[in-house]
Every structure is written in structure tokens, then in C-alpha cells.
Design a protein around this motif. Sequence first.
Motif, PDB file in Angstrom:
ATOM      1  N   THR A 129       0.832  -1.206   0.000  1.00  0.00           N
ATOM      2  CA  THR A 129       0.000   0.000   0.000  1.00  0.00           C
ATOM      3  C   THR A 129       0.868   1.258   0.000  1.00  0.00           C
ATOM      4  O   THR A 129       0.407   2.327  -0.370  1.00  0.00           O
ATOM      5  N   ASP A 130       2.137   1.105   0.401  1.00  0.00           N
ATOM      6  CA  ASP A 130       3.077   2.228   0.444  1.00  0.00           C
ATOM      7  C   ASP A 130       3.898   2.353  -0.848  1.00  0.00           C
ATOM      8  O   ASP A 130       4.905   3.041  -0.869  1.00  0.00           O
ATOM      9  N   HIS A 131       3.448   1.703  -1.922  1.00  0.00           N
ATOM     10  CA  HIS A 131       4.193   1.716  -3.183  1.00  0.00           C
ATOM     11  C   HIS A 131       3.291   2.246  -4.307  1.00  0.00           C
ATOM     12  O   HIS A 131       2.764   1.483  -5.116  1.00  0.00           O
ATOM     13  N   PRO A 132       3.110   3.565  -4.362  1.00  0.00           N
ATOM     14  CA  PRO A 132       2.185   4.137  -5.341  1.00  0.00           C
ATOM     15  C   PRO A 132       2.560   3.838  -6.791  1.00  0.00           C
ATOM     16  O   PRO A 132       1.663   3.661  -7.634  1.00  0.00           O
ATOM     17  N   ALA A 133       3.837   3.749  -7.106  1.00  0.00           N
ATOM     18  CA  ALA A 133       4.231   3.513  -8.500  1.00  0.00           C
ATOM     19  C   ALA A 133       3.770   2.140  -8.984  1.00  0.00           C
ATOM     20  O   ALA A 133       3.194   2.018 -10.072  1.00  0.00           O
ATOM     21  N   GLU A 148      -7.386  -4.359   0.197  1.00  0.00           N
ATOM     22  CA  GLU A 148      -6.157  -4.486   0.981  1.00  0.00           C
ATOM     23  C   GLU A 148      -6.065  -5.866   1.620  1.00  0.00           C
ATOM     24  O   GLU A 148      -7.065  -6.412   2.084  1.00  0.00           O
ATOM     25  N   VAL A 149      -4.850  -6.414   1.635  1.00  0.00           N
ATOM     26  CA  VAL A 149      -4.570  -7.707   2.255  1.00  0.00           C
ATOM     27  C   VAL A 149      -3.228  -7.619   2.981  1.00  0.00           C
ATOM     28  O   VAL A 149      -2.409  -6.751   2.675  1.00  0.00           O
ATOM     29  N   ASP A 150      -3.033  -8.492   3.936  1.00  0.00           N
ATOM     30  CA  ASP A 150      -1.700  -8.660   4.524  1.00  0.00           C
ATOM     31  C   ASP A 150      -1.022  -9.740   3.711  1.00  0.00           C
ATOM     32  O   ASP A 150      -1.395 -10.916   3.800  1.00  0.00           O
ATOM     33  N   PHE A 151      -0.057  -9.357   2.906  1.00  0.00           N
ATOM     34  CA  PHE A 151       0.644 -10.288   2.035  1.00  0.00           C
ATOM     35  C   PHE A 151       2.042 -10.502   2.602  1.00  0.00           C
ATOM     36  O   PHE A 151       2.717  -9.538   2.967  1.00  0.00           O
ATOM     37  N   GLU A 152       2.472 -11.753   2.674  1.00  0.00           N
ATOM     38  CA  GLU A 152       3.782 -12.055   3.249  1.00  0.00           C
ATOM     39  C   GLU A 152       4.882 -11.890   2.212  1.00  0.00           C
ATOM     40  O   GLU A 152       4.953 -12.639   1.237  1.00  0.00           O
TER      41      GLU A 152
END
Length: 178
Positions: A129-133, A148-152
Motif C-alpha cells: 500500500t506504500d508503493h504508489p508507482a 487491501e490484504v496482509d501479504f507475506e
Amino acid sequence: METDVRLEPWSDADFWLLRRANEPAMTRHLGGPESDEKLHDRQRRYEALSAREPAAGRMFRVVLEATGESAGSIGFWEREWRGEPVYEAGWGILPEFQGRGLAVAALTRLLSYVRAHGSRDSVHAFPGTDHPASNAVCRRAGFECLGEVDFEYPPGVPHPSLDWRYRVGPPPTVTASG
């Protein structure tokens, strides 16, 4: 803007590209640089993946058509996601080539490859989510954001990510002629 790219299968000669992609600027959204041992393991995995049947996935070097320069890497591989067999895609464009639309062009070519050779009906990408590009790349390439998901990534480290899906369609059917 130059966006004409070709995808060339990953080879043993592409380890230098893994080293470049391991720089802090390229790995800040991926948990940071990996050790040399992990890079060599990744190189072996990339070569092995590209030696399998095309439907299993592939890693590619992204090459500028006009100059022949290597601008980054892109690939897809099999995975299970929420009980469904899907592909996951990942990419990285070197800093000096970013901002030109090359990731979208490469992803579009990759999706064409998956449509022609794949056996699964969707491709997912999980940028943070912190990677806008990278999220913009997914949007511009026609992916649908599922939320949104928690991805490992790296494995064992949950990271807030967006689940993007691109439907490539059902696997091709083989008909018997007779």
C-alpha cells in the motif's frame, strides 16, 4: 516517452541484473537488499522457472527495442491464492529507466504471453500500500483492485498490500479432431 519493449527469457547471463535490482532504491518496498547467497538462490530459481513448460511461469529481462538496453525484469509464477490456482506477477524497472511507462508496457506484454501460454485464468500482483508507482502500474495495465490484504513478503513478514487481479480468461481448451 519510449515504451516499446521486448521480453527476453531469463538466462545465466542475467545475474548482473539481479545485483542491480538488489540495490536499496529497488528493494525498499521488498524488505531491503538480499545477501549474495539469496541472490544466487534467486538466480537458480529464475533459471529453473524459465526451463519449465511455459504454463508454469517465466522470468524475463525487459529490453528496450530501440537500444537493446536491459531496463529491468518481469515474470509470473504459479501460486494458490485464497484456495484458487492463480499466477502471481512481479517486476522491477531499474531507476534510470523509471517514469517512462516501461513497467506498464512490459506487464502488457507479459499478460499477452500468459493469455497465449498460461493455464490459469487470472494473474495477481500484490504491491505494498506504500508503493504508489507499482499500484499505478497495475491500474494502468487494466488490473482490478480487490482490496487491501496482509501479504507475506519476504515470507513470514506480513506487509499491507493491495490485491490486484487481471482476468486472462479461461485456460485454452484442447479439442480432438477426427
